[in-house]
Design a protein around this motif. Structure first.
Motif, PDB file in Angstrom:
ATOM      1  N   THR A   9      -5.309   7.178  -5.642  1.00 21.76           N
ATOM      2  CA  THR A   9      -5.414   5.922  -4.897  1.00 21.76           C
ATOM      3  C   THR A   9      -6.508   5.960  -3.844  1.00 21.76           C
ATOM      4  N   GLN A  10      -6.938   7.180  -3.458  1.00 16.15           N
ATOM      5  CA  GLN A  10      -7.918   7.359  -2.369  1.00 16.15           C
ATOM      6  C   GLN A  10      -7.342   6.857  -1.039  1.00 16.15           C
ATOM      7  N   ARG A  11      -6.017   6.850  -0.942  1.00 15.52           N
ATOM      8  CA  ARG A  11      -5.364   6.386   0.281  1.00 15.52           C
ATOM      9  C   ARG A  11      -4.261   7.356   0.704  1.00 15.52           C
ATOM     10  N   PRO A  12      -4.618   8.561   1.110  1.00 15.38           N
ATOM     11  CA  PRO A  12      -3.588   9.510   1.541  1.00 15.38           C
ATOM     12  C   PRO A  12      -2.797   9.015   2.749  1.00 15.38           C
ATOM     13  N   SER A  13      -3.426   8.204   3.588  1.00 11.74           N
ATOM     14  CA  SER A  13      -2.721   7.705   4.775  1.00 11.74           C
ATOM     15  C   SER A  13      -1.566   6.783   4.392  1.00 11.74           C
ATOM     16  N   ALA A  14      -1.714   6.034   3.302  1.00 11.90           N
ATOM     17  CA  ALA A  14      -0.636   5.142   2.859  1.00 11.90           C
ATOM     18  C   ALA A  14       0.562   5.951   2.372  1.00 11.90           C
ATOM     19  N   LEU A  15       0.299   7.039   1.642  1.00 10.25           N
ATOM     20  CA  LEU A  15       1.388   7.895   1.179  1.00 10.25           C
ATOM     21  C   LEU A  15       2.042   8.597   2.355  1.00 10.25           C
ATOM     22  N   ALA A  16       1.239   9.039   3.326  1.00  7.76           N
ATOM     23  CA  ALA A  16       1.796   9.676   4.524  1.00  7.76           C
ATOM     24  C   ALA A  16       2.677   8.697   5.297  1.00  7.76           C
ATOM     25  N   SER A  17       2.226   7.464   5.406  1.00  9.13           N
ATOM     26  CA  SER A  17       3.016   6.440   6.092  1.00  9.13           C
ATOM     27  C   SER A  17       4.345   6.210   5.383  1.00  9.13           C
ATOM     28  N   ALA A  18       4.305   6.184   4.046  1.00  7.99           N
ATOM     29  CA  ALA A  18       5.538   6.012   3.273  1.00  7.99           C
ATOM     30  C   ALA A  18       6.493   7.185   3.503  1.00  7.99           C
ATOM     31  N   LEU A  19       5.966   8.398   3.522  1.00 11.07           N
ATOM     32  CA  LEU A  19       6.799   9.580   3.750  1.00 11.07           C
ATOM     33  C   LEU A  19       7.481   9.517   5.112  1.00 11.07           C
ATOM     34  N   VAL A  20       6.722   9.168   6.138  1.00 12.42           N
ATOM     35  CA  VAL A  20       7.279   9.081   7.489  1.00 12.42           C
ATOM     36  C   VAL A  20       8.343   7.990   7.554  1.00 12.42           C
ATOM     37  N   LYS A  21       8.040   6.844   6.957  1.00 10.86           N
ATOM     38  CA  LYS A  21       8.975   5.719   7.012  1.00 10.86           C
ATOM     39  C   LYS A  21      10.262   6.034   6.252  1.00 10.86           C
ATOM     40  N   VAL A  22      10.136   6.591   5.041  1.00  4.34           N
ATOM     41  CA  VAL A  22      11.322   6.921   4.245  1.00  4.34           C
ATOM     42  C   VAL A  22      12.163   7.983   4.944  1.00  4.34           C
ATOM     43  N   ARG A  47       0.833  -1.210   0.000  1.00  5.61           N
ATOM     44  CA  ARG A  47       0.000   0.000   0.000  1.00  5.61           C
ATOM     45  C   ARG A  47       0.865   1.258   0.000  1.00  5.61           C
ATOM     46  N   GLU A  48       1.924   1.251   0.795  1.00  2.00           N
ATOM     47  CA  GLU A  48       2.822   2.402   0.845  1.00  2.00           C
ATOM     48  C   GLU A  48       3.556   2.577  -0.480  1.00  2.00           C
ATOM     49  N   LEU A  49       4.011   1.461  -1.043  1.00  2.20           N
ATOM     50  CA  LEU A  49       4.712   1.526  -2.331  1.00  2.20           C
ATOM     51  C   LEU A  49       3.784   2.035  -3.426  1.00  2.20           C
ATOM     52  N   GLU A  50       2.532   1.627  -3.385  1.00  4.96           N
ATOM     53  CA  GLU A  50       1.564   2.120  -4.363  1.00  4.96           C
ATOM     54  C   GLU A  50       1.408   3.635  -4.261  1.00  4.96           C
ATOM     55  N   GLY A  51       1.403   4.166  -3.038  1.00  7.88           N
ATOM     56  CA  GLY A  51       1.301   5.607  -2.852  1.00  7.88           C
ATOM     57  C   GLY A  51       2.485   6.343  -3.439  1.00  7.88           C
ATOM     58  N   VAL A  52       3.684   5.801  -3.226  1.00  4.36           N
ATOM     59  CA  VAL A  52       4.889   6.416  -3.776  1.00  4.36           C
ATOM     60  C   VAL A  52       4.860   6.384  -5.304  1.00  4.36           C
ATOM     61  N   LEU A  53       4.474   5.255  -5.865  1.00 10.78           N
ATOM     62  CA  LEU A  53       4.421   5.128  -7.327  1.00 10.78           C
ATOM     63  C   LEU A  53       3.367   6.057  -7.929  1.00 10.78           C
ATOM     64  N   ALA A  54       2.230   6.227  -7.248  1.00  9.62           N
ATOM     65  CA  ALA A  54       1.206   7.156  -7.722  1.00  9.62           C
ATOM     66  C   ALA A  54       1.740   8.583  -7.734  1.00  9.62           C
ATOM     67  N   HIS A  55       2.521   8.918  -6.711  1.00 11.73           N
ATOM     68  CA  HIS A  55       3.184  10.229  -6.650  1.00 11.73           C
ATOM     69  C   HIS A  55       4.115  10.422  -7.847  1.00 11.73           C
ATOM     70  N   GLU A  56       4.930   9.422  -8.125  1.00  7.27           N
ATOM     71  CA  GLU A  56       5.896   9.539  -9.221  1.00  7.27           C
ATOM     72  C   GLU A  56       5.201   9.577 -10.581  1.00  7.27           C
ATOM     73  N   LEU A  57       4.172   8.788 -10.744  1.00  2.58           N
ATOM     74  CA  LEU A  57       3.455   8.791 -12.024  1.00  2.58           C
ATOM     75  C   LEU A  57       2.747  10.122 -12.262  1.00  2.58           C
TER      76      LEU A  57
END
Length: 302
Positions: free
Chosen positions: A226-239, A133-143
């Protein structure tokens, strides 16, 4: 922007147009000053123009080579390709080439002048640390960078800074700073160098401001897709947290490519000030606040 299902961003479009207009105006003034001073600038301008064309048409290959990325097939990375296939279907966008960089620095980037010549690359460090889910958020950002043609715009926007930088070096190393237009006049080379430094500084600040906004725009577009802002936020915090565990030497090697990355290596200090002015990315707190607001809005609409 090429038509996709990524949310349109009028703010990004306006900022791109205004930045390019201001840089174009600055470029005209810069060239006019050089001509008025009788500068031997034609060689530098031709060289800078050649570099712009090379960067524009070969940005994907140059970025992959510089960051040690290699293209991978669906057989080599089925999960990564599967996520990108899904996102491209959701966005109604053509699929870019997919690459992996062998680096423990957890990051990702997208490059290419348009969607037909785009490549999305993730590091092995990112693949190890994020869940799907986190990786999907990052990829959506890049795309979303690809969909908004960010790379092409930033390449053009950086042209004036390249010219000014080359002019400064030319003035320093050619001894123009000691030349004078006439026996009693001021040193032409010194004037050229000072004007070039000023032009470089202004263009640098303009492109950095645009770079920060485009990251916020990519976060917003990716979260809405993705309709999942929390997944992207989690990826940002983790990275961002994992960056502190990476050897400083590796982070310094990655830092020159900050403008490409999902999250900066060796980011500047927090809050406002000079560090934020010079940064390629907005502060982590601002990115998380925006994603939190999007999550609240989606929750109310849902």
């Amino acid at each position: 922007m090429t038509r996709t299902r990524y949310a349109p961003d009028r703010g990004l479009t306006v900022r791109m147009v205004v930045t390019l207009f201001l840089l174009g105006l600055l470029y005209v003034v810069f060239v006019a000053v050089l001509i008025a001073l009788g500068a031997r600038a034609i060689t530098v301008l031709v060289l800078a123009g050649g570099l712009l064309l090379v960067q524009y048409f070969l940005s994907d290959r140059i970025a992959l080579f510089a960051m040690h990325g290699r293209e991978v097939s669906p057989q080599e990375a089925p999960e990564l390709h599967g996520l990108i296939d899904r996102l491209c279907a959701m966005a109604d966008a053509p699929k870019p080439r997919v690459a992996i960089a062998d680096s423990d620095v957890p990051n990702a980037f997208a490059t290419g002048r348009d969607q037909r010549h785009a490549v999305v690359c993730v590091t092995t460090g990112l693949l190890r640390r994020l869940d799907p889910r986190e990786l999907e958020g990052v990829l959506a950002h890049e795309l979303s960078h690809v969909a908004h043609r960010d790379v092409a715009v930033m390449t053009i926007a950086s042209f004036l800074g390249v010219v000014a930088g080359l002019m400064t070096r030319f003035a320093l190393y050619s001894g123009l700073g000691r030349d004078r237009g006439n026996n009693n006049g001021p040193p032409i080379g010194l004037i050229i160098m000072l004007v070039s430094v000023l032009v470089y500084a202004v263009s640098f600040l303009l492109t950095r401001a645009l770079s920060r906004y485009r990251e916020l725009s990519a976060d917003r577009a990716g979260a809405l897709l993705t309709q999942r802002p929390s997944a992207l936020a989690s990826a940002l915090v983790k990275v961002s947290g994992e960056m502190s565990r990476i050897p400083t030497r590796d982070l310094r090697e990655a830092r020159p490519f900050n403008a490409f990355y999902f999250a900066p290596a060796l980011a500047g200090g927090r809050g406002a000030g000079l560090a934020t002015l010079f940064a390629t990315h907005p502060p982590l707190e601002r990115r998380l606040a925006q994603l939190d607001a999007i999550a609240g809005r989606l929750g109310r609409e849902g």
